[in-house]
Design an enzyme around this catalytic site. Structure first.
Site, PDB file in Angstrom:
ATOM      1  N   ASP B  28      58.010 145.851 -41.279  1.00 57.48           N
ATOM      2  CA  ASP B  28      57.124 144.852 -41.629  1.00 57.48           C
ATOM      3  C   ASP B  28      57.217 143.580 -40.663  1.00 57.48           C
ATOM      4  OD1 ASP B  28      55.742 142.991 -43.159  1.00 57.48           O
ATOM      5  OD2 ASP B  28      56.957 143.097 -44.990  1.00 57.48           O
ATOM      6  N   GLU B  80      74.800 139.095 -18.748  1.00 55.76           N
ATOM      7  CA  GLU B  80      75.317 140.506 -19.241  1.00 55.76           C
ATOM      8  C   GLU B  80      74.542 141.681 -18.765  1.00 55.76           C
ATOM      9  OE1 GLU B  80      75.092 139.701 -23.663  1.00 55.76           O
ATOM     10  OE2 GLU B  80      74.396 141.693 -23.712  1.00 55.76           O
ATOM     11  N   CYS B 112      76.069 135.866 -24.336  1.00 55.73           N
ATOM     12  CA  CYS B 112      75.030 135.174 -24.111  1.00 55.73           C
ATOM     13  C   CYS B 112      75.447 133.749 -23.535  1.00 55.73           C
ATOM     14  CB  CYS B 112      74.274 134.924 -25.329  1.00 55.73           C
ATOM     15  SG  CYS B 112      73.402 136.518 -25.752  1.00 55.73           S
ATOM     16  N   ARG B 199      74.901 140.843 -40.074  1.00 51.89           N
ATOM     17  CA  ARG B 199      74.976 139.512 -40.617  1.00 51.89           C
ATOM     18  C   ARG B 199      76.200 138.687 -40.449  1.00 51.89           C
ATOM     19  NH1 ARG B 199      71.253 137.742 -44.369  1.00 51.89           N
ATOM     20  NH2 ARG B 199      69.781 139.413 -44.986  1.00 51.89           N
ATOM     21  N   THR B 201      76.978 138.442 -37.431  1.00 54.99           N
ATOM     22  CA  THR B 201      76.636 137.620 -36.191  1.00 54.99           C
ATOM     23  C   THR B 201      76.376 136.125 -36.639  1.00 54.99           C
ATOM     24  OG1 THR B 201      74.396 138.049 -36.422  1.00 54.99           O
ATOM     25  CG2 THR B 201      75.904 139.543 -34.973  1.00 54.99           C
ATOM     26  N   HIS B 234      71.880 127.764 -28.441  1.00 56.70           N
ATOM     27  CA  HIS B 234      71.666 129.222 -28.139  1.00 56.70           C
ATOM     28  C   HIS B 234      70.445 129.484 -28.935  1.00 56.70           C
ATOM     29  CE1 HIS B 234      71.763 133.309 -26.823  1.00 56.70           C
ATOM     30  NE2 HIS B 234      72.279 133.572 -27.965  1.00 56.70           N
ATOM     31  N   LYS B 239      64.996 131.351 -35.591  1.00 54.37           N
ATOM     32  CA  LYS B 239      65.635 130.647 -36.692  1.00 54.37           C
ATOM     33  C   LYS B 239      66.910 129.993 -36.741  1.00 54.37           C
ATOM     34  CE  LYS B 239      66.872 132.457 -41.592  1.00 54.37           C
ATOM     35  NZ  LYS B 239      66.809 133.696 -42.267  1.00 54.37           N
ATOM     36  N   ASN B 266      65.060 136.247 -26.833  1.00 53.74           N
ATOM     37  CA  ASN B 266      66.339 135.811 -26.662  1.00 53.74           C
ATOM     38  C   ASN B 266      66.730 136.164 -25.053  1.00 53.74           C
ATOM     39  OD1 ASN B 266      69.167 135.353 -26.374  1.00 53.74           O
ATOM     40  ND2 ASN B 266      69.674 136.867 -27.994  1.00 53.74           N
ATOM     41  N   SER B 296      78.586 135.674 -28.011  1.00 51.09           N
ATOM     42  CA  SER B 296      79.356 136.669 -28.718  1.00 51.09           C
ATOM     43  C   SER B 296      80.665 136.990 -28.351  1.00 51.09           C
ATOM     44  CB  SER B 296      78.746 137.878 -29.269  1.00 51.09           C
ATOM     45  OG  SER B 296      77.607 137.535 -30.186  1.00 51.09           O
TER      46      SER B 296
END
Lengths: 130, 348
Positions: B28, B80, B112, B199, B201, B234, B239, B266, B296
């Site tokens: 979606d 990376e 990152c 989630r 993350t 970052h 969002k 990203n 991360s």
């Protein structure tokens, strides 16, 4: 298989666009030559090409050599660089219908070819529209 | 005082819209746009990688710095997606800009935040007086597995900075790093695509580290969000950086300039550094900028920069970041995108 020493020997011209220039007649050569045989016998001095220029002529390659098959069709242009010197390079990031003789271009650093899945990556110059 | 002498960014011209990806996987698109605030992302051509984008960004940084490439004492590339598993990206970049052979060189990796690591180390070496200038680059051709949430964001771009002690266009007032062992995103050896903790993350990873680093650097500097003109965090999607900024007390207007991800995606190691370049394109002398990366694994590097008079004098010497994002775009179909990103395996 590509020649690693051959690629390495040409790194100044491939990576930094270094040619040479006749001190007497100001003719710029790219790739560099040993002597200015056409016009005079003066010593040639190192000369780095300008990264901007214009398209002198071009063609579209549809039947490509083996290492470039995945890129076909692609445009190859001969470009006159500002300040002298000509390069032959792929003209990328430009639909073929937008390519015009005399259009301004700029050199961009790109991956030119891979030596298969295991060999070295060979970098160099292509041109893009300004 | 140490800081930035020159900066540059490079964004490939190719884009793919989020709807084009969603249509292939039956997802979606409207929900993804709402949920992640992503609309399109940059896509590298088959002839573009971390090395080529880093060279372009570094050349723009040199144009603004106006320094002899031979005076650059170190070249550090954070990514990376280094094209080689064994062989440095930095040697090619250093050779291409003319910084060899009197030069230290290293490739950085930390998910990152590899780019901000390069910036941090470069600033430290210059501050220590070990060398006059250091080139620090953050860039990636990010990979996201087909159909995975990452495929909607993983994009390509690079930002380069020349650090020095003189001719500064932005002074570095403070640095601070916050780091824990938090396995929210990883790629094992020989694996093509990274894996992530969904989630996980979010709260314990991105939000905890970015907030902690940002709060601590502002505390040490004696600053509050009201004292800072621009903030860039970052940007794994649209969002997260917006939300973390609001949590820290920043207003959307302070984040708008460096907020590239809704239209860029990203760029992993390039994300907050590229946001910083967009801010440097418009910042006025004396204005303060907070930059906070996130890698991360997990950690954040935070910097507070102060724009100088020289920024205004030199920024026109190279292309701005926002026009590279907004102009001359070429949109791809998913098939073209899949070919460009090596997602189609041909028989030998």
């Amino acid at each position: 298989m590509a020649s690693v020493p051959g690629y390495w020997r040409e790194r100044a011209q491939r990576l930094r666009y270094e040619g040479n220039k006749c001190e007497s007649c100001d003719e710029v050569y790219f790739p560099p030559r040993r002597s200015c045989g056409i016009k005079c016998d003066e010593e040639l001095k190192p000369h780095t090409l300008s990264t901007t220029g214009k398209v002198l002529t071009y063609t579209v390659i549809r039947v490509a050599p083996t290492q470039f098959v995945d890129e076909a069709p692609y445009a190859v242009a001969i470009c006159e660089m500002d300040g002298g010197g000509r390069i032959t390079a792929q003209l990328v990031d430009c639909p073929f219908e937008n390519i015009k003789i005399g259009m301004p271009v700029r050199i961009e650093f790109r991956l030119i070819q891979k030596d298969g899945h295991h060999g070295i990556l060979m970098y160099g110059y292509k041109v893009v529209p300004v | 005082m140490v800081g930035i002498v020159g900066y540059g960014a490079y964004i490939p011209r190719q884009r793919i819209k989020l709807e084009e990806i969603a249509a292939v996987w039956g997802a979606d698109a409207a929900a993804f746009k709402r949920g992640l605030m992503l609309y399109e992302k940059s896509v590298p051509s088959p002839d573009q990688d971390t090395i080529t984008m880093s060279v372009e960004a570094a050349r723009w940084a040199l144009a603004r710095a106006g320094v002899d490439p031979k005076s650059i004492g170190a070249v550090y590339i954070g990514s990376e997606s280094h094209p080689y598993a064994v062989k440095p990206s930095g040697t090619v970049v250093a050779e291409a800009i003319g910084a060899t052979p009197d030069c230290h060189c290293a490739d950085f990796e930390f998910a990152c935040k590899a780019g901000s690591e390069a910036m941090f180390v470069g600033l430290s070496l210059v501050k220590a007086g070990e060398m006059d200038y250091v080139l620090a680059v953050g860039g990636d051709t990010s990979q996201g597995a087909p159909g995975d949430a990452l495929e909607y964001s993983a994009s390509a771009g690079s930002a380069a900075f020349i650090m020095g002690r003189e001719k500064l266009l932005a002074e570095c007032l403070h640095t601070y790093s916050f780091m824990t062992d938090t396995p929210d995103f990883w790629r094992r050896e020989y694996e093509f695509y990274p894996r992530h903790g969904g989630r996980f993350t979010g709260e314990p990873a991105y939000f905890k580290h970015v907030q902690s680093a940002s709060r601590e650097i502002m505390s040490r500097a004696g600053l509050t969000p009201k004292d800072i003109n621009y903030a860039v965090f970052h940007q794994p999607n649209g969002k997260f950086p917006r939300n973390v900024g609001r949590m820290l007390g920043f207003k959307d207007e302070q984040m708008e300039t460096g907020w590239l991800s809704p239209w860029l995606g990203n760029t992993y190691s390039g994300a907050s550094p590229m946001g910083l370049t967009a801010i440097l394109d418009v910042a006025k002398p004396g204005e303060l900028i907070l930059m906070c990366s996130y890698g991360s694994g997990a950690g954040s590097d935070a910097f507070i920069w102060k724009a100088t008079e020289r920024l205004v004098e030199v920024r026109e010497k190279a292309p701005f970041t926002r026009p590279q994002l907004d102009e001359n775009k070429v949109y791809l179909t998913y098939g073209q995108y899949a070919k460009c990103r090596g997602k189609i395996v041909k028989a030998d």
